[in-house]
Design a protein around this motif. Structure first.
Motif, PDB file in Angstrom:
ATOM      1  N   SER A 129       0.836  -1.208   0.000  1.00 43.52           N
ATOM      2  CA  SER A 129       0.000   0.000   0.000  1.00 43.52           C
ATOM      3  C   SER A 129       0.867   1.253   0.000  1.00 43.52           C
ATOM      4  N   GLY A 130       0.440   2.233  -0.749  1.00 39.37           N
ATOM      5  CA  GLY A 130       1.096   3.532  -0.763  1.00 39.37           C
ATOM      6  C   GLY A 130       2.341   3.567  -1.617  1.00 39.37           C
ATOM      7  N   PRO A 131       2.912   4.755  -1.755  1.00 42.40           N
ATOM      8  CA  PRO A 131       4.103   4.909  -2.594  1.00 42.40           C
ATOM      9  C   PRO A 131       5.326   4.172  -2.049  1.00 42.40           C
ATOM     10  N   THR A 132       5.467   4.123  -0.734  1.00 40.64           N
ATOM     11  CA  THR A 132       6.599   3.409  -0.150  1.00 40.64           C
ATOM     12  C   THR A 132       6.466   1.912  -0.387  1.00 40.64           C
ATOM     13  N   LEU A 134       4.890   0.477  -2.869  1.00 41.56           N
ATOM     14  CA  LEU A 134       5.145   0.230  -4.285  1.00 41.56           C
ATOM     15  C   LEU A 134       6.639   0.257  -4.587  1.00 41.56           C
ATOM     16  N   ALA A 135       7.351   1.197  -3.996  1.00 38.52           N
ATOM     17  CA  ALA A 135       8.800   1.258  -4.192  1.00 38.52           C
ATOM     18  C   ALA A 135       9.474   0.014  -3.623  1.00 38.52           C
ATOM     19  N   ASN A 136       8.993  -0.472  -2.477  1.00 43.30           N
ATOM     20  CA  ASN A 136       9.567  -1.684  -1.886  1.00 43.30           C
ATOM     21  C   ASN A 136       9.305  -2.906  -2.760  1.00 43.30           C
ATOM     22  N   ARG A 138       8.820  -2.913  -6.010  1.00 44.71           N
ATOM     23  CA  ARG A 138       9.670  -2.777  -7.198  1.00 44.71           C
ATOM     24  C   ARG A 138      11.108  -3.169  -6.892  1.00 44.71           C
ATOM     25  N   THR A 160       2.255  -2.103 -14.731  1.00 42.61           N
ATOM     26  CA  THR A 160       0.998  -1.957 -14.003  1.00 42.61           C
ATOM     27  C   THR A 160       1.002  -2.871 -12.790  1.00 42.61           C
TER      28      THR A 160
END
Length: 164
Positions: A129-132, A134-136, A138, A160
């Motif tokens: 959840s959230g931008p963090t 998503l970065a994790n 990735r 996506t």
């Protein structure tokens, strides 16, 4: 002493102010059209690089690992998350790899997609959840792709990630 009538004291908006507002709007419109026409006549594009400049740029890029890289789309992965188990996720990604070191990129892409599936089945909804999050995700998937390929993958690009 006669008091002013209430109707006279509170008259409606003045006609002059409506005319001046309309005149100001027309003036701004004319100026904007003129500025747009002036910018349209100017050549804002940079000139095309000469053959010599293109050769220098190619030579400089030859030392860069991205110069000899290629991009392959991974097959889409659809699975349920580890928690809650009724939450589904669809992931579409691509890998950037060194084409000089990879003989069969489709086989490597299939192996990495299988590894993505195994990873996504272990994560929870809170972890992505959230931008963090998503970065994790990735970064974790990139690390797994690099390990799975023996260092031949340069980067994993998420296209996506849909959670339902």
């Amino acid at each position: 002493m006669a008091a002013p009538k209430p109707a006279e004291a509170q008259s409606g908006p003045k006609r002059g102010s409506a005319k001046s507002t309309l005149l100001a709007a027309m003036l701004v419109t004319v100026l904007a059209v003129g500025a747009g026409a002036l910018l349209a006549t100017l050549n804002l594009q940079s000139p095309a690089p000469s053959a010599e400049e293109r050769g220098l740029a190619a030579g400089a890029a030859a030392g860069c690992p991205m110069a000899a890289s290629n991009l392959v789309d991974l097959p889409p992965v659809v699975t349920n998350l580890g928690a809650p188990t009724d939450t589904w996720v669809r992931l579409e990604a691509s890998i950037v790899f060194d084409r000089e070191r990879v003989l069969q990129p489709e086989v490597m892409a299939a192996e990495i997609a299988a590894d993505e599936l195994a990873y996504l089945r272990t994560v929870s909804l809170g972890q992505i959840s959230g931008p963090t999050g998503l970065a994790n995700v990735r970064q974790d998937l990139t690390d797994r792709a690099v390990v799975r390929s023996g260092g031949r993958v340069i980067e994993l690009v998420l296209k996506t990630l849909v959670v339902q």
